[in-house]
Design an enzyme around this catalytic site. Structure first.
Site, PDB file in Angstrom:
ATOM      1  N   ARG A  28       0.887  -1.183   0.000  1.00 39.65           N
ATOM      2  CA  ARG A  28       0.000   0.000   0.000  1.00 39.65           C
ATOM      3  C   ARG A  28       0.908   1.212   0.000  1.00 39.65           C
ATOM      4  O   ARG A  28       1.728   1.395   0.914  1.00 39.65           O
ATOM      5  CB  ARG A  28      -0.901  -0.001   1.237  1.00 39.65           C
ATOM      6  CG  ARG A  28      -1.560   1.347   1.477  1.00 39.65           C
ATOM      7  CD  ARG A  28      -2.656   1.322   2.501  1.00 39.65           C
ATOM      8  NE  ARG A  28      -3.817   0.635   1.982  1.00 39.65           N
ATOM      9  CZ  ARG A  28      -5.033   0.700   2.536  1.00 39.65           C
ATOM     10  NH1 ARG A  28      -5.234   1.415   3.630  1.00 39.65           N
ATOM     11  NH2 ARG A  28      -6.050   0.042   2.001  1.00 39.65           N
ATOM     12  N   HIS A  80      -7.657   0.999  -6.247  1.00 36.81           N
ATOM     13  CA  HIS A  80      -7.789   0.117  -5.069  1.00 36.81           C
ATOM     14  C   HIS A  80      -8.458  -1.191  -5.515  1.00 36.81           C
ATOM     15  O   HIS A  80      -9.615  -1.473  -5.166  1.00 36.81           O
ATOM     16  CB  HIS A  80      -8.625   0.832  -4.008  1.00 36.81           C
ATOM     17  CG  HIS A  80      -8.537   0.230  -2.636  1.00 36.81           C
ATOM     18  ND1 HIS A  80      -7.728  -0.850  -2.327  1.00 36.81           N
ATOM     19  CD2 HIS A  80      -9.189   0.551  -1.474  1.00 36.81           C
ATOM     20  CE1 HIS A  80      -7.870  -1.158  -1.043  1.00 36.81           C
ATOM     21  NE2 HIS A  80      -8.750  -0.332  -0.512  1.00 36.81           N
ATOM     22  N   GLN A 136     -10.194  -3.926  -3.064  1.00 30.95           N
ATOM     23  CA  GLN A 136     -11.484  -3.506  -2.513  1.00 30.95           C
ATOM     24  C   GLN A 136     -12.617  -3.834  -3.484  1.00 30.95           C
ATOM     25  O   GLN A 136     -13.665  -4.361  -3.088  1.00 30.95           O
ATOM     26  CB  GLN A 136     -11.457  -1.994  -2.249  1.00 30.95           C
ATOM     27  CG  GLN A 136     -12.771  -1.459  -1.698  1.00 30.95           C
ATOM     28  CD  GLN A 136     -13.077  -2.020  -0.313  1.00 30.95           C
ATOM     29  OE1 GLN A 136     -12.260  -1.924   0.585  1.00 30.95           O
ATOM     30  NE2 GLN A 136     -14.251  -2.613  -0.139  1.00 30.95           N
ATOM     31  N   ASP A 194     -17.826   7.033  -0.825  1.00 33.82           N
ATOM     32  CA  ASP A 194     -16.565   6.917  -0.091  1.00 33.82           C
ATOM     33  C   ASP A 194     -16.334   8.251   0.618  1.00 33.82           C
ATOM     34  O   ASP A 194     -16.999   9.248   0.329  1.00 33.82           O
ATOM     35  CB  ASP A 194     -15.427   6.602  -1.084  1.00 33.82           C
ATOM     36  CG  ASP A 194     -14.141   6.150  -0.386  1.00 33.82           C
ATOM     37  OD1 ASP A 194     -14.158   5.950   0.849  1.00 33.82           O
ATOM     38  OD2 ASP A 194     -13.123   6.013  -1.082  1.00 33.82           O
ATOM     39  N   CYS A 209     -16.500   1.450   1.224  1.00 31.33           N
ATOM     40  CA  CYS A 209     -15.337   0.594   1.497  1.00 31.33           C
ATOM     41  C   CYS A 209     -14.823   0.741   2.925  1.00 31.33           C
ATOM     42  O   CYS A 209     -14.079  -0.116   3.395  1.00 31.33           O
ATOM     43  CB  CYS A 209     -14.227   0.888   0.498  1.00 31.33           C
ATOM     44  SG  CYS A 209     -13.507   2.530   0.645  1.00 31.33           S
ATOM     45  N   ARG A 253     -13.148  -8.707   1.968  1.00 33.04           N
ATOM     46  CA  ARG A 253     -11.740  -8.411   1.664  1.00 33.04           C
ATOM     47  C   ARG A 253     -10.898  -9.660   1.943  1.00 33.04           C
ATOM     48  O   ARG A 253     -10.006 -10.008   1.186  1.00 33.04           O
ATOM     49  CB  ARG A 253     -11.233  -7.229   2.518  1.00 33.04           C
ATOM     50  CG  ARG A 253     -11.864  -5.882   2.209  1.00 33.04           C
ATOM     51  CD  ARG A 253     -11.473  -5.366   0.850  1.00 33.04           C
ATOM     52  NE  ARG A 253     -10.024  -5.243   0.698  1.00 33.04           N
ATOM     53  CZ  ARG A 253      -9.300  -4.199   1.129  1.00 33.04           C
ATOM     54  NH1 ARG A 253      -9.894  -3.165   1.696  1.00 33.04           N
ATOM     55  NH2 ARG A 253      -7.991  -4.169   0.954  1.00 33.04           N
TER      56      ARG A 253
END
Ligand code: CP
Length: 308
Positions: free
Chosen positions: A107, A134, A137, A225, A266, A294
């Site tokens: 990440r 991402h 996700q 988000d 998320c 996830r």
């Protein structure tokens, strides 16, 4: 070398297999305590490095747990505590890590760091989020939708808010899984055109709609988000809030979507900013299934990368 760098860089057949495999693996261990090893131990003898240059709860815990359930071992590394954060090149870091571990999840901030790591590593590299995308996700989100509503192909997904990295991976997924996508947000926070054009080129409908009420009409899935992402300047916070307030997902907005529409976020959320408590905890919400998935989706991604 099978990296997992982005959804648009992965074969659609492989993506389909990973989602189906994730659902199978989840079903196979239903009801077991979280630390119980899977019946199959495909990562036995494998060491996985999990590198974080940004904070994380879900990505960190789900990757770590997933590796352990599959019989592997992990080392969780903070970018700032590695030489990577003190001048060692990404290329050398990739070459060195490849001598110690079998798989790297990173990440990071700039996409270039991920790409350079993948270019110079001789082991698979997984994108655990960059400023640009991402993908892990959205693999979990596709899995979550399909668990609740069946195939996502042909469905209408509406994104309300900032055209950020999570939206970008939804746009990649629209093209690869064959769903239609509407972006509802202010022009100043539009996503990169490239993401939209690439999805359209794969035959799906991708629209921009400034009016949130119109955007969610007939939506099968409404997604939002946080309004200020980890890489956004905090000085822009008030301006972003003012621009994004019309796109808040609240009960009135959800009522304009299909009656059986799902709601996703998320996480982490800023409750009662981008979405209200009533929506996040309401009947349409599957936010904690997304978080759980996830784990399962990434287990399928790791097995795909390692070919095990
Ligand atoms: N959604 C997500 O990636 O969560 P974390 O930042 O907690 O990993």
């Amino acid at each position: 070398m099978t990296h997992f760098l982005d959804i648009n860089k992965t074969d659609p057949g492989d993506l389909r297999h990973m989602v189906d495999h994730a659902i199978e693996m989840k079903t196979a261990r239903a009801g077991l305590p979280k630390g119980t090893p899977d019946a199959e131990q495909p990562l036995a003898g494998h060491m996985v490095a999990l590198i974080f240059e940004k904070p994380s709860t879900r990505t960190r815990v789900s990757f770590d747990l997933g590796v352990r359930q599959m019989g592997g071992q992990t080392m969780v590394l903070s970018g700032s505590e590695m030489q990577l954060g003190h001048g060692e090149t990404i290329a050398d870091t990739a070459r060195v890590l490849s001598r110690y571990v079998d798989l790297v999840m990173i990440r990071t901030f700039e996409e270039e760091v991920l790409l350079e790591m993948a270019e110079h590593a001789s082991v698979p590299v997984i994108n655990g989020l960059t400023n640009r995308t991402h993908p892990c996700q959205i693999m979990a989100d596709v899995m979550t939708f399909e668990e609740h509503r069946g195939p996502i192909k042909g469905k209408k997904v509406v994104w309300c808010g900032d055209g950020n990295n999570v939206f970008a991976s939804f746009a990649h997924a629209a093209g690869q899984f064959g769903f239609d996508l509407t972006f509802a947000g202010p022009e100043t926070l539009d996503p990169e055109r490239l993401f939209l054009d690439e999805a359209r080129a794969k035959g799906v409908t991708v629209e921009i709609e400034r009016d949130a009420d119109k955007a969610v009409a007939n939506a099968d899935l409404v997604v939002t988000d946080t309004w200020v992402s980890m890489h956004d300047s905090q000085t822009a916070r008030e301006r972003r809030h003012n621009q994004l307030r019309p796109y808040q997902v609240n009960e009135a907005l959800m009522a304009k979507a299909s009656p059986d529409a799902l709601f996703m976020h998320c996480l982490p959320a800023h409750r009662n900013e981008e979405a209200t408590d009533a929506v996040m905890d309401g009947p349409h919400s599957v936010i904690f299934d997304e978080a759980e998935n996830r784990l399962h989706a990434q287990k399928a991604i790791m097995r795909h990368c390692l070919g095990v």
